[in-house]
Scaffold this active site. Structure first.
Site, PDB file in Angstrom:
ATOM      1  N   HIS A 145     -11.257   0.213   8.499  1.00 28.20           N
ATOM      2  CA  HIS A 145     -11.566  -1.178   8.145  1.00 28.20           C
ATOM      3  C   HIS A 145     -12.917  -1.519   8.759  1.00 28.20           C
ATOM      4  CE1 HIS A 145     -11.277  -5.561   7.814  1.00 28.20           C
ATOM      5  NE2 HIS A 145     -11.791  -5.570   9.031  1.00 28.20           N
ATOM      6  N   THR A 174     -14.125   0.855  -0.932  1.00 27.16           N
ATOM      7  CA  THR A 174     -12.712   0.613  -0.585  1.00 27.16           C
ATOM      8  C   THR A 174     -11.809   1.710  -1.156  1.00 27.16           C
ATOM      9  OG1 THR A 174     -13.157  -1.761  -0.637  1.00 27.16           O
ATOM     10  CG2 THR A 174     -10.848  -1.090  -0.748  1.00 27.16           C
ATOM     11  N   ARG A 227     -14.615   7.153   4.091  1.00 28.22           N
ATOM     12  CA  ARG A 227     -13.488   7.041   3.160  1.00 28.22           C
ATOM     13  C   ARG A 227     -13.437   8.213   2.178  1.00 28.22           C
ATOM     14  NH1 ARG A 227     -13.686   0.448   2.499  1.00 28.22           N
ATOM     15  NH2 ARG A 227     -11.938   0.005   3.881  1.00 28.22           N
ATOM     16  N   LYS A 285      -7.580   3.323  10.792  1.00 25.89           N
ATOM     17  CA  LYS A 285      -6.250   2.952  10.309  1.00 25.89           C
ATOM     18  C   LYS A 285      -5.211   4.059  10.584  1.00 25.89           C
ATOM     19  CE  LYS A 285      -7.923  -0.165   6.641  1.00 25.89           C
ATOM     20  NZ  LYS A 285      -7.835  -0.506   5.200  1.00 25.89           N
ATOM     21  N   ASN A 331      -7.028   4.176   3.300  1.00 24.62           N
ATOM     22  CA  ASN A 331      -8.462   4.462   3.200  1.00 24.62           C
ATOM     23  C   ASN A 331      -9.177   4.576   4.547  1.00 24.62           C
ATOM     24  OD1 ASN A 331      -8.399   1.787   3.814  1.00 24.62           O
ATOM     25  ND2 ASN A 331      -9.474   1.058   1.985  1.00 24.62           N
ATOM     26  N   GLU A 370     -12.956 -11.523  13.557  1.00 27.39           N
ATOM     27  CA  GLU A 370     -12.151 -10.308  13.716  1.00 27.39           C
ATOM     28  C   GLU A 370     -12.302  -9.707  15.115  1.00 27.39           C
ATOM     29  OE1 GLU A 370     -11.872  -8.936   9.028  1.00 27.39           O
ATOM     30  OE2 GLU A 370     -13.098  -7.728  10.395  1.00 27.39           O
ATOM     31  N   TYR A 407      -4.911  -9.961   8.290  1.00 26.97           N
ATOM     32  CA  TYR A 407      -5.238  -9.877   6.865  1.00 26.97           C
ATOM     33  C   TYR A 407      -4.858 -11.152   6.103  1.00 26.97           C
ATOM     34  CZ  TYR A 407      -6.689  -4.940   6.837  1.00 26.97           C
ATOM     35  OH  TYR A 407      -7.382  -3.763   7.014  1.00 26.97           O
TER      36      TYR A 407
HETATM   37  P1  ADP Z   1     -12.276  -3.483   2.343  1.00 26.61           P
HETATM   38  O1  ADP Z   1     -11.301  -2.874   3.328  1.00 26.61           O
HETATM   39  O2  ADP Z   1     -13.184  -2.445   1.732  1.00 26.61           O
HETATM   40  O3  ADP Z   1     -13.024  -4.659   2.907  1.00 26.61           O
HETATM   41  P2  ADP Z   1     -10.656  -5.419   0.870  1.00 26.61           P
HETATM   42  O4  ADP Z   1     -11.032  -6.411   1.936  1.00 26.61           O
HETATM   43  O5  ADP Z   1     -10.852  -5.807  -0.545  1.00 26.61           O
HETATM   44  O6  ADP Z   1     -11.394  -4.020   1.103  1.00 26.61           O
HETATM   45  O7  ADP Z   1      -9.123  -5.060   1.021  1.00 26.61           O
HETATM   46  C1  ADP Z   1      -8.536  -4.886   2.311  1.00 26.61           C
HETATM   47  C2  ADP Z   1      -7.667  -3.673   2.286  1.00 26.61           C
HETATM   48  O8  ADP Z   1      -6.570  -3.887   1.422  1.00 26.61           O
HETATM   49  C3  ADP Z   1      -8.340  -2.401   1.757  1.00 26.61           C
HETATM   50  O9  ADP Z   1      -9.067  -1.692   2.733  1.00 26.61           O
HETATM   51  C4  ADP Z   1      -7.154  -1.595   1.274  1.00 26.61           C
HETATM   52  O10 ADP Z   1      -6.549  -0.878   2.351  1.00 26.61           O
HETATM   53  C5  ADP Z   1      -6.203  -2.667   0.802  1.00 26.61           C
HETATM   54  N1  ADP Z   1      -6.313  -2.830  -0.659  1.00 26.61           N
HETATM   55  C6  ADP Z   1      -7.322  -3.404  -1.352  1.00 26.61           C
HETATM   56  N2  ADP Z   1      -7.113  -3.366  -2.662  1.00 26.61           N
HETATM   57  C7  ADP Z   1      -5.909  -2.747  -2.830  1.00 26.61           C
HETATM   58  C8  ADP Z   1      -5.105  -2.405  -3.958  1.00 26.61           C
HETATM   59  N3  ADP Z   1      -5.503  -2.687  -5.200  1.00 26.61           N
HETATM   60  N4  ADP Z   1      -3.940  -1.773  -3.728  1.00 26.61           N
HETATM   61  C9  ADP Z   1      -3.519  -1.460  -2.469  1.00 26.61           C
HETATM   62  N5  ADP Z   1      -4.229  -1.766  -1.350  1.00 26.61           N
HETATM   63  C10 ADP Z   1      -5.400  -2.397  -1.533  1.00 26.61           C
HETATM   64 MG    MG Z   2     -12.354  -6.508   3.527  1.00 23.48          MG
END
Ligand code: ADP
Ligand code: MG
Length: 147
Positions: A115, A91, A102, A9, A112, A126, A49
């Site tokens: 992805h 996450t 991370r 990212k 973070n 994807e 997304y």
């Molecule tokens: P992951 O990336 O671990 O699969 P998710 O699919 O739940 O996590 O979320 C996608 C992305 O959205 C996360 O990597 C993070 O960058 C962002 N995100 C998730 N939850 C939050 C939150 N509460 N506040 C801000 N950004 C968030």
């Molecule tokens: Mg995800």
């Protein structure tokens, strides 16, 4: 053998840890079989997304993903989807286990570092979002790779 989509990212690209992150994948046995640097448009980030479009953080997430260039990659290996998720960590970088990407390079839940696809169906969708079939180079030198 599985393939999964990985994105380094904008926060990690701007911290100049692209090489360290790729080294981590390679050290853990995942192979890079496709890779490019791109700067996502708002429409591309919203499309990628789309599953999160009802979430409160959607706008913030899209803005962040468009804030600078990213590296999109296809990783290949045994259980590549779950292995990538393990190597990435939680996450929320503050909750991520030690030595995960991370924990080492993320800042907060919004920034973070990486992805990773979360299931075989998601991985397929994807990967196709970013790569044409001919842009992916499975490691045919590996006896175990049948792709
Ligand atoms: P992951 O990336 O671990 O699969 P998710 O699919 O739940 O996590 O979320 C996608 C992305 O959205 C996360 O990597 C993070 O960058 C962002 N995100 C998730 N939850 C939050 C939150 N509460 N506040 C801000 N950004 C968030
Ligand atoms: Mg995800």
């Amino acid at each position: 053998m599985e393939q999964t989509l990985s994105i380094i990212k904008p926060d990690a690209v701007s911290k100049d840890v692209i090489g360290k992150i790729i080294t981590k994948f390679e050290d853990e046995g995942l192979k890079i079989v496709a890779s490019k640097m791109i700067h996502l448009s708002t429409a591309e980030a919203q499309g990628f997304y789309a599953v999160h479009k009802e979430r409160l953080f959607f706008g913030e997430l899209v803005d962040f993903m468009c804030s600078g260039p990213v590296i999109v990659m296809v990783l290949e290996g045994e259980n590549a989807i779950s292995e990538n998720r393990r190597i990435m960590g939680d996450t929320d970088p503050k909750k991520a286990a030690a030595n995960t990407i991370r924990a080492d390079y993320g800042t907060d839940i919004g920034s973070n570092a990486v992805h990773g696809s979360d299931s075989p169906d998601t991985a397929k969708t994807e990967i196709a979002f970013f790569f044409k079939r001919e842009e992916i180079c499975p490691r045919k030198d590996q006896a175990s790779s049948q792709i």
